[in-house]
Design a protein around this motif. Structure first.
Motif, short mmCIF file in Angstrom:
data_model
loop_
_atom_site.label_atom_id
_atom_site.label_comp_id
_atom_site.label_asym_id
_atom_site.label_seq_id
_atom_site.Cartn_x
_atom_site.Cartn_y
_atom_site.Cartn_z
N ASP A 90 0.82 -1.21 0.00
CA ASP A 90 0.00 0.00 0.00
C ASP A 90 0.86 1.27 0.00
N ALA A 91 0.66 2.11 -1.00
CA ALA A 91 1.45 3.35 -1.12
C ALA A 91 1.15 4.35 -0.02
N PHE A 92 0.04 4.15 0.71
CA PHE A 92 -0.36 5.13 1.72
C PHE A 92 -0.18 4.62 3.15
N SER A 93 0.64 3.60 3.29
CA SER A 93 1.03 3.16 4.64
C SER A 93 2.07 4.13 5.19
N ASP A 94 2.20 4.17 6.50
CA ASP A 94 3.08 5.16 7.12
C ASP A 94 4.53 5.01 6.67
N LYS A 95 5.01 3.78 6.52
CA LYS A 95 6.42 3.57 6.15
C LYS A 95 6.69 4.04 4.72
N VAL A 96 5.76 3.77 3.82
CA VAL A 96 5.94 4.21 2.44
C VAL A 96 5.90 5.74 2.36
N LEU A 97 4.94 6.33 3.04
CA LEU A 97 4.81 7.79 3.02
C LEU A 97 6.06 8.48 3.56
N ARG A 98 6.62 7.95 4.64
CA ARG A 98 7.83 8.55 5.21
C ARG A 98 9.01 8.40 4.25
N SER A 99 9.11 7.24 3.62
CA SER A 99 10.22 6.99 2.71
C SER A 99 10.12 7.85 1.45
N ALA A 100 8.90 8.11 0.99
CA ALA A 100 8.69 8.91 -0.22
C ALA A 100 8.95 10.39 0.02
N GLN A 101 8.89 10.84 1.26
CA GLN A 101 9.26 12.22 1.61
C GLN A 101 8.48 13.30 0.86
N GLY A 102 7.19 13.03 0.62
CA GLY A 102 6.36 14.05 -0.02
C GLY A 102 6.16 13.84 -1.51
N SER A 103 6.97 12.98 -2.14
CA SER A 103 6.81 12.74 -3.58
C SER A 103 5.47 12.09 -3.91
N THR A 104 4.87 11.45 -2.93
CA THR A 104 3.53 10.88 -3.09
C THR A 104 2.56 11.91 -3.66
N PHE A 105 2.71 13.16 -3.28
CA PHE A 105 1.77 14.21 -3.67
C PHE A 105 2.15 14.90 -4.97
#
Length: 247
Positions: A143-158
């Motif tokens: 899941d791209a919206f799990s806490d670990k993925v979100l922290r690792s992506a450092q805002g690039s998710t958005f």
């Protein structure tokens, strides 16, 4: 300015509702997820994400967020620790609904069965860095919206368009050059040139790209390695390939 609401109990209905977002099942059901830390929240606001609620630890200076008109909760340390996935919560959290940005989608990264959250987050961040503005996740990718993925992506998710769909179907629908990583019958990356639109496919950390997806691909590529190592971490390999095809 929205008047803050104060919550002091972990049994508060809103706290229980937000805590459910620690589960992938409820993130999908409610179309919401939690983010932590000022950097991620600032990125979400700046890039048009739908921030549903802000949560601050008491005594946190939240004045700069007041003008956004977002529902705001002030909580004590016990409530914050209940909601946070971190051992030391940063004191600021938000409930967000993902809004895919409008992108050209001429450089697409397709991830087929990535399981490690750190790998996925790094790949999202790297895609963002090298101009791959659309990322497609197979249905069995983490899941791209799990806490670990979100922290690792450092805002690039958005910053990029993240979509989940059947991987083979995504290849069939794409109108452009498609490259998948493989070892057998593959062309060395250095010998490959391509102009957008193009798609790069990376596979599962153990098995690689699935046979079903490879069957849809016209060209397979590999990274030549003069050293003794037999393989690269998928996030490292993805970085090398995306840099080769960068915008």
């Amino acid at each position: 300015m929205v008047e803050p609401k104060y919550i002091t109990s972990k049994d508060n209905p809103r706290v229980k509702e937000m805590k459910k977002l620690q589960s992938k099942k409820y993130r999908r059901k409610l179309d919401q997820f939690l983010i932590e830390g000022a950097h991620l929240i600032e990125e979400a606001i700046a890039h048009g994400q739908k921030v549903q609620s802000l949560v601050f630890l008491e005594d946190y200076d939240h004045g700069e967020y007041d003008a956004h008109g977002i529902e705001t909760f002030i909580v004590n340390e016990g409530v914050m620790k209940t909601l946070s996935s971190l051992e030391t919560p940063p004191g600021i959290m938000a409930v967000v609904s993902y809004v895919p940005p409008e992108t050209a989608g001429r450089r697409v990264l397709l991830l087929d069965g990535i399981q490690d959250p750190g790998n996925l987050g790094t790949l999202l961040r790297t895609a963002d860095a090298f101009g791959f503005d659309r990322v497609i996740l197979s249905r069995d990718t983490v899941d791209a919206f799990s806490d670990k993925v979100l922290r690792s992506a450092q805002g690039s998710t958005f910053h990029i368009d993240i979509t989940t769909m059947d991987a083979a179907e995504a290849v069939q629908q794409f109108d452009g050059a498609v490259f998948a990583t493989d070892l057998e019958g593959a062309t060395p990356l250095d010998a490959v040139e391509a102009q957008a639109p193009l798609m790069v496919i990376l596979g599962n950390e153990g098995r690689g790209v699935s046979e079903m997806v490879l069957a849809q691909v016209e060209r397979k590529i590999k990274i030549e390695m003069p050293g003794a190592s037999e393989s690269l971490n998928v996030a490292i390999a993805g970085g090398i390939i995306m840099h080769h095809f960068k915008a």
